[in-house]
Design an enzyme around this catalytic site. Structure first.
Site, mmCIF file in Angstrom:
data_model
loop_
_atom_site.group_PDB
_atom_site.id
_atom_site.type_symbol
_atom_site.label_atom_id
_atom_site.label_comp_id
_atom_site.label_asym_id
_atom_site.label_seq_id
_atom_site.Cartn_x
_atom_site.Cartn_y
_atom_site.Cartn_z
ATOM 1 N N ARG A 19 0.824 -1.220 0.000
ATOM 2 C CA ARG A 19 0.000 0.000 0.000
ATOM 3 C C ARG A 19 0.851 1.261 0.000
ATOM 4 N NH1 ARG A 19 -4.599 -2.450 3.986
ATOM 5 N NH2 ARG A 19 -5.912 -3.232 2.324
ATOM 6 N N LYS A 28 -19.900 -17.320 -0.229
ATOM 7 C CA LYS A 28 -21.331 -17.141 0.029
ATOM 8 C C LYS A 28 -22.066 -16.362 -1.055
ATOM 9 C CE LYS A 28 -21.292 -17.317 5.007
ATOM 10 N NZ LYS A 28 -21.425 -16.528 6.229
ATOM 11 N N GLY A 80 -10.315 -9.386 -2.288
ATOM 12 C CA GLY A 80 -9.193 -9.940 -1.562
ATOM 13 C C GLY A 80 -8.680 -11.289 -2.013
ATOM 14 N N GLY A 110 -13.488 -4.142 -0.694
ATOM 15 C CA GLY A 110 -14.852 -3.653 -0.434
ATOM 16 C C GLY A 110 -15.267 -2.601 -1.437
#
Ligand code: AMP
Length: 416
Positions: free
Chosen positions: A35, A218, A374, A397
């Site tokens: 990062r 999921k 991710g 996200g």
């Protein structure tokens, strides 16, 4: 909005929202500096132009309280090394006016963790959502957030947002602060621009056939993504744990495989919508089943509709991969989010590795490929293919929300 490529920062102070939320070990040492390195092009441009830098970021989740374990002071040396110059540190991000004022051209000031102040996130603390006083507390906190953002803005002449990882949050430093700069003095950094362009390349300017590969555990966490993509893609590959909900919903026998019973009606809705919209929905036809959720479990390929009791689907079988390979290699645009098996276990990583290879091969043949979220990023890294796809997104996200079709507050605050 201004464009960082054309902007001349000479003599100006730029406050830059970066994502320096890097992982630290117990000794406070950085274990992955991706990062920090990601922000360097933007920071170098400002410094090379003759501007000065005020860097702001969050680290971890200190929940509005000072927590030395999450102090950005721990990474000041690493930032200095990345920029090859000294970095000053402001131990209180809301009281750094004099340090900011004193900055000369080419100098760098790193502010302490923004989230030591609850105003950064703007959520009321210590009060339950059901409390009748919550609405008032929220209003007050929003006012305090605006004040906090105004203070941060007062340090600089220009605002640059280069923190894609938090672009889906309307925080003081990611969005509210932009209100205090005119259109000519706020812009996206290079990293943000690359992310936004990559998302536009697939969601707005896709070449067809466009294939989305959605895997992971999921259905519930990716339903909004799947629904938005149904209006855009030609092929939708659904693999990994989430696929079993679709199989069970059709009456298949899935043994102990991961699934969500309450999502079965939604799975059928997705199948019907895909049919209606002419989208080729490609589910798994064969899985590698295991008799235990472990790397060393016994394995066997089985028909996806007939998984024996006591066995669970853990990886994509060759028959599924054969179908998916053909689809992927015939695509002009590819979006991949989520592994098609439990790739953390070496013995069940084959399918995900194959998908990574197909995406790399399609890219070599001219397709545009975006990998995000991710675990799929971890997968392309694991198989050493990150530099063989068109773009690997840094924001899990934020990327998912963008694919859901949501406007990212961090982008909208600048682009309008
Ligand atoms: P997500 O965060 O939703 O993208 O899910 C990623 C996780 O899904 C990874 O940790 C995988 O191990 C897991 N996963 C993928 N396929 C399966 C499967 N067949 N059974 C259980 N977990 C799976």
């Amino acid at each position: 909005m201004a464009n960082i490529n054309d902007f001349n920062f000479a003599g100006l102070k730029a406050i830059v929202r970066v994502d320096f939320n890097v992982p630290l070990n117990e000794k406070g040492e950085i274990t992955d500096d991706t990062r920090i390195r990601g922000a360097v092009p933007t920071l170098k441009k400002i410094l090379d132009d003759g501007g000065s830098l005020i860097l702001m970021s969050h680290m971890g989740k200190p929940k509005g309280k000072v927590n030395p374990k999450m102090s950005l002071g721990q990474i000041a040396n690493a930032v200095a090394a990345a920029l090859a110059r000294p970095v000053k540190f402001a131990p209180d991000c809301a009281n750094a006016a004099s340090q900011a004022e004193a900055l000369n051209a080419g100098e760098v000031l790193l502010l302490e963790n923004l989230r030591f102040y609850p105003e950064e996130e703007g959520k009321p603390v210590g009060i339950d959502k059901d409390d009748p006083a919550y609405a008032d507390a929220k209003k007050q906190m929003k006012e305090r957030q605006a004040e906090f953002a105004k203070t941060l803005a007062s340090y600089a002449d220009v605002y640059v947002n280069d923190a894609f990882g938090t672009a889906h949050r309307r925080h003081a430093s990611t969005a509210v602060i932009a209100d205090y700069f005119d259109d000519d003095h706020k812009m996206l950094g290079f990293l943000m621009e690359k992310e936004v362009t990559a998302i536009d390349n697939v969601l707005k300017n896709a070449q067809h056939p466009f294939t989305a590969i959605i895997g992971g555990s999921k259905v519930s966490s990716k339903l909004a993504v799947i629904k938005n993509l149904l209006d855009k893609v030609d092929n939708l590959i659904i693999g990994g744990g989430m696929g079993f909900t679709f199989i069970k919903a059709q009456g298949g026998h899935i043994g102990e495989s991961l699934h969500e019973d309450d999502l079965m009606p939604e799975a059928l809705n997705v199948m019907a919508a895909a049919k209606e919209k002419g989208v080729n929905l490609s589910l798994s036809v064969q899985t590698i089943a295991a008799n235990d959720f472990s790397n060393d479990a016994e394995r066997m390929p089985v028909d996806i509709f007939n998984i024996p009791d006591g066995w669970e689907g853990m990886d994509a079988g060759e028959e599924s991969l054969k179908n998916w390979k053909e689809i992927i290699l015939n695509s002009k645009t590819i979006l991949w989010n989520g592994p098609v098996g439990v790739f953390e276990f070496e013995n069940f990583a084959h399918g995900t590795g194959e998908i990574a290879k197909y995406v790399a091969e399609a890219t070599k043949n001219g397709a545009y490929s975006l990998v995000g979220g991710g675990d799929s990023v971890a997968a392309v890294n694991k198989f050493g293919l990150a530099d063989q796809v068109s773009y690997v997104s840094t924001g899990g996200g934020a990327m998912l929300e963008a694919i859901e079709g949501k406007t990212l507050p961090g982008v909208a605050a600048i682009k309008g």
